[in-house]
Design a protein around this motif. Sequence first.
Motif, short mmCIF file in Angstrom:
data_model
loop_
_atom_site.label_atom_id
_atom_site.label_comp_id
_atom_site.label_asym_id
_atom_site.label_seq_id
_atom_site.Cartn_x
_atom_site.Cartn_y
_atom_site.Cartn_z
N GLU A 294 33.36 28.93 15.24
CA GLU A 294 33.95 28.80 16.66
C GLU A 294 35.03 27.21 17.33
O GLU A 294 36.35 27.68 17.22
CB GLU A 294 33.03 28.02 17.41
N ALA A 295 35.36 26.59 15.76
CA ALA A 295 35.94 25.76 15.73
C ALA A 295 37.51 26.18 14.79
O ALA A 295 38.74 25.10 14.95
CB ALA A 295 35.77 24.15 14.87
N ALA A 296 37.72 27.18 14.38
CA ALA A 296 38.88 27.48 13.10
C ALA A 296 39.65 27.78 14.45
O ALA A 296 39.67 28.98 15.41
CB ALA A 296 38.16 29.19 12.29
N PRO A 297 40.86 27.94 13.65
CA PRO A 297 42.25 28.22 14.77
C PRO A 297 42.39 30.00 14.31
O PRO A 297 41.50 30.20 14.13
CB PRO A 297 43.02 27.50 13.98
N ALA A 298 43.55 29.97 15.77
CA ALA A 298 43.45 31.97 15.13
C ALA A 298 43.47 32.65 14.34
O ALA A 298 44.48 31.36 13.65
CB ALA A 298 44.21 31.96 16.83
N LYS B 155 39.45 22.94 11.39
CA LYS B 155 41.22 23.19 11.75
C LYS B 155 41.45 23.33 10.86
O LYS B 155 43.36 23.31 11.28
CB LYS B 155 40.90 21.50 12.76
N ARG B 156 41.29 22.89 9.43
CA ARG B 156 42.10 23.05 8.44
C ARG B 156 42.32 24.44 7.58
O ARG B 156 43.14 24.40 6.91
CB ARG B 156 41.27 22.17 7.09
N LEU B 157 41.56 24.93 8.65
CA LEU B 157 41.40 26.33 7.77
C LEU B 157 42.62 27.39 7.64
O LEU B 157 43.19 27.21 9.45
CB LEU B 157 40.00 27.61 7.97
#
Length: 358
Positions: free
Chosen positions: A111-115, A88-90
């Motif tokens: 999968e979990a990273a923001p767009a 989420k922090r990337l």
Amino acid sequence: VSGAPDAARGDRLVELLSERQLGCLLVTNLVNVRWLTGFTGTNGACVLTRDERLFVTDFRYTDQAREQVRGGFEPLTGERDLLGDLAKRLRGRSGFDDAHLSVRAHGKLAEAAPAGVELVAAGGLVEGLREVKDGDELRAIREAATLADAVYDYMLERGFGARTELEVARDLEREIRARGAEPSFETIVAAAENGARPHAFPRDVRVPERTLVAVDLGCRLDGYCSDCTRTLASGDPGPGAVDLYELVRSAQEAALGAVRAGAELRDVDAVARDMIEAAGHGERFGHGLGHGVGLEVHEGPRLAKTADGELTAGNVVTVEPGVYLPGELGVRIEDLVVVTENGCEVLSGFTKTLTTAG
Ligand code: ZN
Ligand code: ZN
């Protein structure tokens, strides 16, 4: 030594991010995390951007993180599996350690990273910075090396006696602990033909009289390692063994003389290797001349025949040529040194004159 890193380490890393056009870097290797933040627990990771330095751990380490984490990092607590919180922090082009992160973990992150997040292989950035030690690190390594010298003094006083290699090795490790350190790797005591194995294990075999005995030990203090080998005699080992010893010793000292900032890694290796080759033992020196030492006992830079690059002031490396005659005996002499502009500072103080321990 406090062991708490200052913010300069993160600053240098952020400079590298700009050079690589990375918006953000995920650091998951725990040794790198420790170097950046001071955190010594077993679950933690960092996310750095130009403006933010986050350290994430789980609830088991919340208090420890509050006490230890420095270097300008803000400690946060996430789930035990940190990947979701980290993802989420990337932001933007996000570097990750491709030498360390598993394919499965990479999949989870993606999968979990923001767009808009693009995962970019960026291994080795922190390792590269770790190769140049700062003053606090040098103090810890010097202290670990001095302690190893004292353990060698102890060994000489105590002698090999009628003990086995294993008994001597365990005794040396006990002495390291009694002095408030930990062994930085399993202590090697290898007599006669066992000394012909560069990575020998101490055997349950008595140290014979009148032979050579290779002893390789290191101490770890405040996380920082030392590494030192001496080959001793357990009585007069005969002229052939003494000649071999003197060959390795002169090759070791010649290589020490070649260590300085700007020297090519492979050229320093060649100084010792050429001398050993000229004496007809080229095939019997089967490893590189040395390796970097720091939070890990083996790190960069490597001094080897195939190594690219040059030494930098502040590198801490070993210089450890050896000649191994299978079935007979081996000689290795290893010093730990700090690379300086004009040469090096040798941290290993125990004598290199062939010494007999009874
Ligand atoms: Zn060693
Ligand atoms: Zn070594």
